[in-house]
Design an enzyme around this catalytic site. Structure first.
Site, PDB file in Angstrom:
ATOM      1  N   HIS A  22       0.772  -1.289   0.040  1.00 45.83           N
ATOM      2  CA  HIS A  22       0.175  -0.150   0.115  1.00 45.83           C
ATOM      3  C   HIS A  22       0.872   1.386  -0.221  1.00 45.83           C
ATOM      4  O   HIS A  22       0.094   2.506  -0.342  1.00 45.83           O
ATOM      5  CB  HIS A  22      -0.686   0.013   1.199  1.00 45.83           C
ATOM      6  CG  HIS A  22      -2.161   0.826   1.066  1.00 45.83           C
ATOM      7  ND1 HIS A  22      -2.230   1.872   0.414  1.00 45.83           N
ATOM      8  CD2 HIS A  22      -3.393   0.675   1.612  1.00 45.83           C
ATOM      9  CE1 HIS A  22      -3.517   2.327   0.300  1.00 45.83           C
ATOM     10  NE2 HIS A  22      -4.243   1.479   1.287  1.00 45.83           N
ATOM     11  N   SER A  23       2.170   1.099   0.169  1.00 50.79           N
ATOM     12  CA  SER A  23       2.943   2.208   0.503  1.00 50.79           C
ATOM     13  C   SER A  23       2.751   3.504  -0.495  1.00 50.79           C
ATOM     14  O   SER A  23       2.683   4.708  -0.231  1.00 50.79           O
ATOM     15  CB  SER A  23       4.189   2.022   0.942  1.00 50.79           C
ATOM     16  OG  SER A  23       4.994   1.535  -0.455  1.00 50.79           O
TER      17      SER A  23
END
Length: 379
Positions: free
Chosen positions: A317-318
Site C-alpha cells: 500500500h505504501s
C-alpha cells in the site's frame, strides 16, 4: 544492494494528459484547522482535559508562533513544482516510516471469482499473467486513459509505482524503488517458498499463454522436488528488524545482492501456492498473508493462484492505493473470465530457456534471522 534508485516515469501519454491541470492540495486556514483538531480530540479526552486543550489551542491560534508556522506551510505549498505539500510527510508518517509489518497492517487483498474456463492452476496463472502484461503495456506507453470521477480526471501519478516496483526496508524509513520497464521484462514466480525468474519475452516475442503455462509447470516440478530456506518470511517482519536482516542477507554473499536485484526489479510476483482454500476465511487468509514464506511482501503487486485454481491478489500500500490496483484487477478478471484475453499461439517454442532459480546464500546468521522472523509471523 539494488543499483536502481527510486525514480519517476516520464509521465507521458493519455494516462498523464491531465496531470498539469489538476488542482493543488490547498492549505486550510489556521482558523479552519484548529476547530477540526478540537473536534478530533474531544471524544478522546475528559471534560477537564478538553477544556485545558481548548485553552491551549486558542492561545496557539493567536500566537506569533501559530502565524509563523502557518506562513511556512503556505510557503511550502507555493514552492515551484510542488503539487502536494502533504505528500512526503504523509508517505513517511503513514507508510514508509511505519514500523509494523506490512502484512496485515498495511497491505490489502482482493479475492477473485472462479475461472470456469481454466481449472488447472498453471493454466489460470498463465492467463492472468498475459492479461496483466497487456495492462502493463498500456501503462508503459501511456495509452491507458486516466481514471475519471464522472467528468473530473483523477491523479495518475501512482501508476509510476505499479509495475517493476518494490518497497525496500531502511531505518528509520523505507524507500520505494522503481525499475525501467523496458529493461526488465521478467516476473518472479514463488513456489514452495522458493523464487524463480521467468523471462516473458523470448526472441523479441511475448511468451504465449501456452508457453507461460509450460514454464510454470517446470517451476512447480522443480520447486516441489526440493526444499529451501524460506527467505521470503523475512519480508513479513517488523520493518526495523527486516531492515537489519536485509543488510545481513545482502552482505552475506555477492550472489544475494544480485538475487535481490533480480527479484525486486521484476514486473510483479506470481505466487503459486500449494494450498487448496475453499471457505471464504481460508481464501482471505491465503491472499492476505498465506504461510508468510511463499511471498515477497515488499513487492507492489502479487498475483496468487492456488492448487485448486482459486486466485486472488495482494497489494503493497505504501506508494499506491487501491484505486489503480482495483482497475488492474478488474481488467484482469474481465479479460480472463470473459475469455477476452489474447492467449497467443498454442505452440510452445522448443528453445525456451529453463526458468532461473533465484538462490540465496544462507549462512547460520541468516538462517537464525529467518527462524526468528517465522516465529514472530506464526504468533
Amino acid at each position: 544492494m539494488p543499483s536502481s534508485q527510486p525514480q519517476k516515469s516520464t509521465s507521458v501519454g493519455k494516462l498523464f494528459e491531465f496531470q498539469s491541470q489538476l488542482p493543488k492540495l490547498p492549505v486550510p486556514a489556521l482558523s479552519e484547522t484548529l476547530p477540526k483538531y478540537l473536534s478530533t480530540v474531544e471524544p478522546l479526552l475528559s471534560k477537564d482535559e478538553f477544556a485545558q486543550t481548548k485553552n491551549l489551542v486558542e492561545k496557539f491560534g493567536q500566537s506569533s508562533q501559530g502565524q509563523e508556522l502557518q506562513r511556512r506551510l503556505e510557503a511550502r505549498a507555493a514552492e515551484p513544482g510542488r503539487a502536494n505539500w502533504l505528500e512526503e510527510w504523509w508517505n513517511d508518517l503513514s507508510y514508509m516510516g511505519y514500523r509494523d509489518p506490512v502484512t496485515p497492517y498495511v497491505s490489502y487483498f482482493y479475492t477473485y471469482k472462479d475461472d470456469k474456463l481454466r481449472r488447472k492452476p498453471t493454466q489460470r496463472a498463465a492467463a492472468i499473467v498475459r492479461a496483466a502484461w497487456t495492462f502493463r503495456a498500456q501503462v508503459a506507453s501511456g495509452e491507458l486513459a486516466p481514471e475519471m470521477a464522472r467528468t473530473t480526471p483523477l491523479c495518475s501519478y501512482s501508476y509510476n509505482y505499479m509495475f517493476n516496483a518494490t518497497r525496500i526496508p531502511k531505518r528509520p524509513s523505507d524507500i520505494e524503488a522503481t525499475y525501467d520497464l523496458g529493461a526488465n521484462q521478467h516476473i518472479t514466480v514463488a513456489r514452495n517458498n522458493q523464487f524463480f525468474t521467468l523471462e516473458l519475452v523470448h526472441d523479441g516475442q511475448l511468451l504465449s499463454a501456452a508457453e507461460i503455462e509450460s514454464q510454470l509447470d517446470r517451476i512447480v516440478e522443480r520447486a516441489d522436488s526440493t526444499a529451501a530456506v524460506p527467505v521470503g518470511v523475512l519480508t513479513s517482519d517488523n520493518r526495523d528488524l527486516w531492515a537489519d536482516n536485509y543488510e545481513l542477507l545482502a552482505q552475506a554473499s555477492p550472489q544475494n545482492a544480485q538475487t535481490l536485484e533480480k527479484l525486486q526489479s521484476s514486473a510483479f510476483l506470481l505466487c503459486l501456492d500449494d494450498t487448496k482454500p475453499v471457505t471464504r476465511e481460508e481464501c482471505h487468509r491465503t491472499y492476505w498473508h498465506g504461510n508468510g514464506s511463499n511471498r515477497w511482501f515488499d513487492k507492489s503487486l502479487q498475483f496468487i493462484v492456488c492448487d485448486n485454481a482459486k486466485a486472488g491478489f495482494l497489494g503493497e500500500h505504501s506508494s499506491m492505493d487501491g484505486t489503480p490496483t482495483c482497475r488492474l484487477n478488474d481488467y484482469v478478471l474481465d479479460q480472463t473470465l470473459n475469455n477476452k484475453v489474447d492467449l497467443g499461439s498454442t505452440n510452445v517454442r522448443a528453445d525456451l530457456s529453463e526458468p532461473e532459480a533465484l538462490r540465496f546464500v544462507t549462512p547460520p546468521t541468516v538462517v537464525r534471522a529467518i527462524e526468528q522472523a517465522a516465529g514472530r509471523f506464526s504468533k
